[in-house]
Design a protein around this motif. Structure first.
Motif, short mmCIF file in Angstrom:
data_model
loop_
_atom_site.label_atom_id
_atom_site.label_comp_id
_atom_site.label_asym_id
_atom_site.label_seq_id
_atom_site.Cartn_x
_atom_site.Cartn_y
_atom_site.Cartn_z
N LYS A 1 0.85 -1.19 0.00
CA LYS A 1 0.00 0.00 0.00
C LYS A 1 0.89 1.24 0.00
O LYS A 1 1.81 1.35 0.81
CB LYS A 1 -0.91 0.00 1.23
N GLU B 1 -8.22 2.83 -12.79
CA GLU B 1 -8.65 2.26 -11.51
C GLU B 1 -7.52 2.35 -10.49
O GLU B 1 -6.36 2.16 -10.82
CB GLU B 1 -9.06 0.80 -11.68
N ASP B 2 -7.88 2.61 -9.24
CA ASP B 2 -6.91 2.73 -8.17
C ASP B 2 -6.23 1.39 -7.92
O ASP B 2 -6.90 0.37 -7.78
CB ASP B 2 -7.60 3.21 -6.89
N TRP C 1 -4.81 0.13 -5.40
CA TRP C 1 -5.04 -0.52 -4.11
C TRP C 1 -6.49 -0.96 -3.97
O TRP C 1 -6.78 -2.11 -3.75
CB TRP C 1 -4.63 0.40 -2.96
N THR C 2 -7.41 -0.02 -4.14
CA THR C 2 -8.83 -0.35 -3.90
C THR C 2 -9.43 -1.20 -5.01
O THR C 2 -10.37 -1.95 -4.76
CB THR C 2 -9.67 0.93 -3.71
N ASP C 3 -8.89 -1.11 -6.22
CA ASP C 3 -9.44 -1.87 -7.36
C ASP C 3 -8.50 -2.97 -7.84
O ASP C 3 -8.58 -3.42 -8.98
CB ASP C 3 -9.73 -0.91 -8.53
#
Length: 106
Positions: A58, A69-70, A72-74
């Protein structure tokens, strides 16, 4: 800000491990159709950058997106569209690269 033809976007990406700054303000874009080489001396942050882009690490600060798209989150949806083979992987040390490809083709 990403645009339609930007596949990979990094904006002031940072990663620290305690007081050690592994990545400091890494910023670049890779556009659709470009071939991008990622080279540098040992300790330059190449592996840390790649692991951050893969969502394994992260980021501490900054922005990183793949396909808008991110990272980390995606990361799960991103992983459905990319592949990564590290340079130091040894699947079958007794086989040549060509033999491994032949095995996969079967």
């Amino acid at each position: 800000m990403t645009t339609n033809n930007v596949v990979l976007h990094l904006d002031h990406l940072q990663k620290t491990f305690g007081k050690f700054k592994a990545l400091k303000n890494v910023t670049f874009d890779v556009n659709q159709g470009e071939v991008f080489g990622f080279i540098g001396p040992n300790g330059a942050g190449k592996s840390t950058t790649i692991r951050t882009l893969l969502g394994i690490l992260k980021r501490t600060a900054g922005e990183a997106t793949i396909f808008g798209e991110d990272v980390w989150t995606d990361r799960v949806s991103i992983h459905k569209r990319i592949a990564y083979v590290p340079g130091d992987v040894y699947l079958w040390p007794n086989l040549t690269g060509g033999e491994i490809i032949d095995l996969f083709l079967k």
